[in-house]
Design a protein around this motif. Structure first.
Motif, PDB file in Angstrom:
ATOM      1  N   GLY A 171      30.705  42.822  32.461  1.00 29.77           N
ATOM      2  CA  GLY A 171      31.038  42.184  33.729  1.00 29.77           C
ATOM      3  C   GLY A 171      29.802  41.596  34.373  1.00 29.77           C
ATOM      4  N   TYR A 173      28.496  38.454  37.610  1.00 31.15           N
ATOM      5  CA  TYR A 173      28.809  37.488  38.663  1.00 31.15           C
ATOM      6  C   TYR A 173      28.291  36.124  38.257  1.00 31.15           C
ATOM      7  N   GLU A 177      32.934  31.425  39.003  1.00 28.64           N
ATOM      8  CA  GLU A 177      34.127  32.268  38.961  1.00 28.64           C
ATOM      9  C   GLU A 177      33.990  33.554  39.756  1.00 28.64           C
ATOM     10  N   PHE A 179      32.890  37.339  40.828  1.00 30.27           N
ATOM     11  CA  PHE A 179      32.768  38.543  40.028  1.00 30.27           C
ATOM     12  C   PHE A 179      33.785  38.508  38.878  1.00 30.27           C
ATOM     13  N   PHE A 180      33.354  38.958  37.695  1.00 31.45           N
ATOM     14  CA  PHE A 180      34.248  38.922  36.532  1.00 31.45           C
ATOM     15  C   PHE A 180      34.072  40.198  35.701  1.00 31.45           C
ATOM     16  N   ASN A 182      35.188  41.538  31.607  1.00 34.83           N
ATOM     17  CA  ASN A 182      35.767  41.249  30.300  1.00 34.83           C
ATOM     18  C   ASN A 182      35.853  42.529  29.478  1.00 34.83           C
ATOM     19  N   ASN A 202      40.409  39.314  30.339  1.00 36.74           N
ATOM     20  CA  ASN A 202      39.363  39.022  31.317  1.00 36.74           C
ATOM     21  C   ASN A 202      39.989  38.867  32.700  1.00 36.74           C
ATOM     22  N   SER A 204      38.791  37.800  36.859  1.00 37.21           N
ATOM     23  CA  SER A 204      37.740  37.340  37.761  1.00 37.21           C
ATOM     24  C   SER A 204      38.377  36.930  39.081  1.00 37.21           C
ATOM     25  N   GLN A 205      37.548  36.510  40.016  1.00 32.43           N
ATOM     26  CA  GLN A 205      38.046  36.068  41.315  1.00 32.43           C
ATOM     27  C   GLN A 205      38.805  34.752  41.225  1.00 32.43           C
ATOM     28  N   SER A 208      42.562  34.966  35.382  1.00 35.82           N
ATOM     29  CA  SER A 208      42.689  36.053  34.414  1.00 35.82           C
ATOM     30  C   SER A 208      43.176  35.485  33.094  1.00 35.82           C
TER      31      SER A 208
END
Length: 324
Positions: A171, A173, A177, A179-180, A182, A202, A204-205, A208
């Motif tokens: 994960g 930032y 995208e 914060f993410f 995976n 995955n 993220s903000q 998905s």
């Protein structure tokens, strides 16, 4: 500088040769009647004859080369004496340590069957093939009988397999995208067939997605690897009025990278739909209509380097075309 008399080969004699035609042997060596005599080629041609005879099932062959010069040093008589030794056959091959991998997967890598003429070159190719199997971490080979000049050589292969199951997570930032996170898990030796299954996702903000991939290594025993994938994706980029939902599939095939030509082909299909994030927006209706995209990517890689690492000379060239 006093060059002296130029020496030419007057006669080439090969004694003790029976396992291959003498004409084939003469075509393979570089010292021929009428050619300039070069002393170092006597040893090189002897090695060439040794390799040719060894590949016919005579690994204990010995070839010695000698020469004699005329009184005026204008002519050289070259003689090769061949001791072929006994004919050697390949025996049985046994594997140890293959706890997860099916034996048929390993036997596809063998270059010699029982009772085939034993070949050192084929043995080296077998070692390379086994070590190139994706689920094999290490392999040690023992040729029983070769050291003691036996007429049948058996092969023992001690294997160390890679762990079949894996789990990955990561994960971070990114400005595009936010914060993410995976993650992926799978089995790299599904059913012991050297094929892999991978499930991934995955979040993220901005969206998905989920993927499932299946890889078939060495299709039908060839050097071709086939990779297929199904995926779902949903994206809502920052500061945009329109989001995207997509579902697709891809299939690719490529040759295990070797020296020379390496072709590949990737085909993908995607069904894409866009939707409004901000209901107050009024985009053109055409932008919201579902679309289907079919893409094909044939490619060709030409690799003639002397080594993949620490390359000193060679050429690498690639050609790729995208059709959609």
């Amino acid at each position: 500088i006093s060059e002296g008399e130029r020496t030419r080969v007057s006669e080439v004699v090969i004694q003790g040769l029976s396992v291959l035609p003498e004409e084939a042997a003469r075509r393979a060596i570089r010292l021929r009647e009428g050619a300039p005599f070069r002393e170092h080629l006597v040893r090189e041609d002897a090695d060439t004859l040794s390799i040719m005879i060894s590949e016919r099932g005579y690994p204990y062959v010995r070839v010695s080369g000698s020469y004699s010069l005329s009184e005026d040093r204008a002519e050289a008589r070259v003689e090769y004496t061949v001791d072929e030794g006994p004919r050697v056959l390949m025996g049985e091959t046994w594997f140890r340590g293959d706890f997860k991998t099916r034996e048929r997967v390993l036997r596809r890598a063998l270059e010699m069957e029982p009772a085939d003429p034993f070949s050192l070159e084929a043995m080296l190719r077998t070692q390379r093939n086994v070590r190139d199997i994706e689920v094999i971490d290490a392999a040690r080979f023992t040729a029983v009988g070769l050291e003691h000049r036996r007429e049948r050589v058996h092969l023992f292969v001690d294997l160390v397999e890679r762990k079949p199951y894996f789990f990955e997570a990561g994960g971070g930032y990114q400005s595009e995208e936010g914060f993410f996170f995976n993650t992926a898990l799978g089995n790299r030796n599904l059913f012991g067939a050297n094929n892999s299954l991978r499930l991934g996702g995955n979040l993220s903000q901005t969206g998905s997605g989920a993927q499932v991939g299946y890889t078939v290594n060495r299709v039908f025993g060839s050097e071709i690897t086939a990779v297929s994938e199904l995926y779902l994706r949903r994206e809502e980029p920052f500061n945009r009025e329109i989001g995207t939902e997509a579902a697709g599939a891809s299939l690719g095939a490529n040759r295990v990278r070797r020296r020379g030509f390496n072709p590949s082909l990737d085909v993908s299909f995607e069904r894409r739909r866009q939707y409004l994030i901000d209901q107050s927006a009024a985009p053109e209706q055409e932008l919201l209509e579902p679309r289907s995209i079919l893409t094909a990517n044939p490619a060709l890689l030409l690799d003639y380097r002397d080594a993949a690492l620490y390359t000193k000379r060679g050429i690498v060239s690639s050609l790729e075309v995208e059709l959609s």
